[in-house]
Enzyme design. Sequence first.
Site, PDB file in Angstrom:
ATOM      1  N   TYR A  33       8.580  -8.528  -2.155  1.00 43.06           N
ATOM      2  CA  TYR A  33       9.579  -7.406  -1.338  1.00 43.06           C
ATOM      3  C   TYR A  33       8.475  -6.472  -0.654  1.00 43.06           C
ATOM      4  O   TYR A  33       7.270  -6.484  -0.804  1.00 43.06           O
ATOM      5  CB  TYR A  33      10.491  -6.844  -2.189  1.00 43.06           C
ATOM      6  CG  TYR A  33       9.631  -5.739  -3.192  1.00 43.06           C
ATOM      7  CD1 TYR A  33       8.863  -6.083  -4.179  1.00 43.06           C
ATOM      8  CD2 TYR A  33       9.792  -4.410  -3.155  1.00 43.06           C
ATOM      9  CE1 TYR A  33       8.074  -5.211  -4.981  1.00 43.06           C
ATOM     10  CE2 TYR A  33       9.192  -3.505  -3.914  1.00 43.06           C
ATOM     11  CZ  TYR A  33       8.366  -3.835  -4.732  1.00 43.06           C
ATOM     12  OH  TYR A  33       8.047  -3.051  -5.592  1.00 43.06           O
ATOM     13  N   LYS A 147       2.797  -8.235  -4.061  1.00 41.33           N
ATOM     14  CA  LYS A 147       3.962  -7.402  -4.261  1.00 41.33           C
ATOM     15  C   LYS A 147       5.248  -8.168  -4.676  1.00 41.33           C
ATOM     16  O   LYS A 147       6.127  -8.423  -4.007  1.00 41.33           O
ATOM     17  CB  LYS A 147       4.209  -6.455  -3.103  1.00 41.33           C
ATOM     18  CG  LYS A 147       5.207  -5.334  -3.123  1.00 41.33           C
ATOM     19  CD  LYS A 147       5.280  -4.462  -1.817  1.00 41.33           C
ATOM     20  CE  LYS A 147       6.222  -3.486  -2.016  1.00 41.33           C
ATOM     21  NZ  LYS A 147       6.020  -2.199  -2.959  1.00 41.33           N
ATOM     22  N   GLU A 180      -2.802   2.535 -11.272  1.00 45.01           N
ATOM     23  CA  GLU A 180      -2.245   3.077 -10.176  1.00 45.01           C
ATOM     24  C   GLU A 180      -0.826   3.575 -10.952  1.00 45.01           C
ATOM     25  O   GLU A 180      -0.814   3.446 -12.336  1.00 45.01           O
ATOM     26  CB  GLU A 180      -1.662   2.013  -9.320  1.00 45.01           C
ATOM     27  CG  GLU A 180      -0.838   0.932  -9.836  1.00 45.01           C
ATOM     28  CD  GLU A 180      -0.601  -0.213  -8.913  1.00 45.01           C
ATOM     29  OE1 GLU A 180      -0.537   0.278  -7.658  1.00 45.01           O
ATOM     30  OE2 GLU A 180      -0.345  -1.235  -9.078  1.00 45.01           O
ATOM     31  N   LEU A 205      -1.653  -2.559  -6.119  1.00 47.06           N
ATOM     32  CA  LEU A 205      -0.994  -3.008  -5.030  1.00 47.06           C
ATOM     33  C   LEU A 205      -1.644  -2.010  -3.950  1.00 47.06           C
ATOM     34  O   LEU A 205      -1.924  -0.798  -4.268  1.00 47.06           O
ATOM     35  CB  LEU A 205       0.407  -2.463  -4.920  1.00 47.06           C
ATOM     36  CG  LEU A 205       1.077  -2.947  -3.756  1.00 47.06           C
ATOM     37  CD1 LEU A 205       1.456  -4.416  -3.577  1.00 47.06           C
ATOM     38  CD2 LEU A 205       2.388  -2.189  -3.459  1.00 47.06           C
TER      39      LEU A 205
HETATM   40  N1  PLP Z   1       1.760   0.613  -6.218  1.00 46.66           N
HETATM   41  C1  PLP Z   1       2.873  -0.117  -6.712  1.00 46.66           C
HETATM   42  C2  PLP Z   1       2.993  -0.426  -7.949  1.00 46.66           C
HETATM   43  C3  PLP Z   1       4.004   0.156  -5.977  1.00 46.66           C
HETATM   44  O1  PLP Z   1       4.917  -0.409  -6.449  1.00 46.66           O
HETATM   45  C4  PLP Z   1       3.854   0.843  -4.791  1.00 46.66           C
HETATM   46  C5  PLP Z   1       5.274   0.909  -3.917  1.00 46.66           C
HETATM   47  O2  PLP Z   1       6.259   0.419  -4.200  1.00 46.66           O
HETATM   48  C6  PLP Z   1       2.809   1.494  -4.205  1.00 46.66           C
HETATM   49  C7  PLP Z   1       1.722   1.395  -5.248  1.00 46.66           C
HETATM   50  C8  PLP Z   1       2.616   2.146  -3.015  1.00 46.66           C
HETATM   51  O3  PLP Z   1       2.840   1.236  -1.902  1.00 46.66           O
HETATM   52  P1  PLP Z   1       3.232   1.769  -0.609  1.00 46.66           P
HETATM   53  O4  PLP Z   1       2.504   2.889   0.016  1.00 46.66           O
HETATM   54  O5  PLP Z   1       3.063   0.668   0.408  1.00 46.66           O
HETATM   55  O6  PLP Z   1       4.815   2.283  -0.712  1.00 46.66           O
END
Ligand code: PLP
Length: 284
Positions: A33, A147, A180, A205
Amino acid sequence: MSRIAYVDGVYRPHRDASVHIEDRGYQFADGVYEVIAVRGGKLVDERLHLVRLRRSLAELRIEGALADAPLKFVLREVVRRNGVLDGIVYLQISRGIAPRDHGFPKTARPVLVVTARRSRPANPKLAEDGISVITMPDIRWERCDIKTIALIANVLGKQQAREAGAYEAWMVDGEGRITEGTSTNAWIVTTDNLIMTRGADHAILDGVTRQALIALIRRGGYRFAERSFTVAEAKAAREAFLTSTTSDLLPVVAIDGQPVANGVPGLLTQKLRAEYLAHVAEHV
Ligand code: PLP
């Protein structure tokens, strides 16, 4: 205006939109996603999201998903049909529909779902006052760089944070280093003004907000390192913050109930937030 969703080639009223009970996304979390911010009707950092989407699909070996050009059309169409000026667009691609069996089906084709919804930018009070995080063991699998829609560990982590009165949970690997947040990337600023976030390894991620902010940091000539840090280092930091598409950049003022420095949003954090918001505003 009633909400519209796109499901596998058809625009449907949101309340009637559904996927097949043998969709592999539903049965195996076998899918990927993206969540893309919409500002002024425009998609923020769309290119970075689509690059990451293709990478996630390739890593899961999901073939035959809609190509970028028609996908971009559908994203815009769903945003338009829902009258979203400021909000998010969500897209999910599963491996498809097939009788339940773990191995890849021979005939299924990917199923795309797109929804959009209006939302206000994150509560400004969160940015003014800062937010708190708790820490907890990272119990996820070893490919958090993909993701996938398999988010149960993140769901449990976020719920634990909420029950503790915190905004987010920062997850900690076997070596005591923060990976994270459950839906955000984690950052600190050390006492000698070095901005740090974990390198984009398989444990995190690679957030699009993270990528965009790194580009701004590099352009701004700040001291910066992509390096992991321990919970103790985070608690001893001068500043801390988190980033994501839906949270933008928010100051972290307490970790496990302990104030970060003097417990108010850091100056560098506020500056980076302003630079990031200016970057987002460029899309409008
Ligand atoms: N880390 C995780 C586990 C996430 O699910 C997300 C966003 O959903 C992020 C980091 C931040 O990613 P982004 O800046 O692309 O929203």
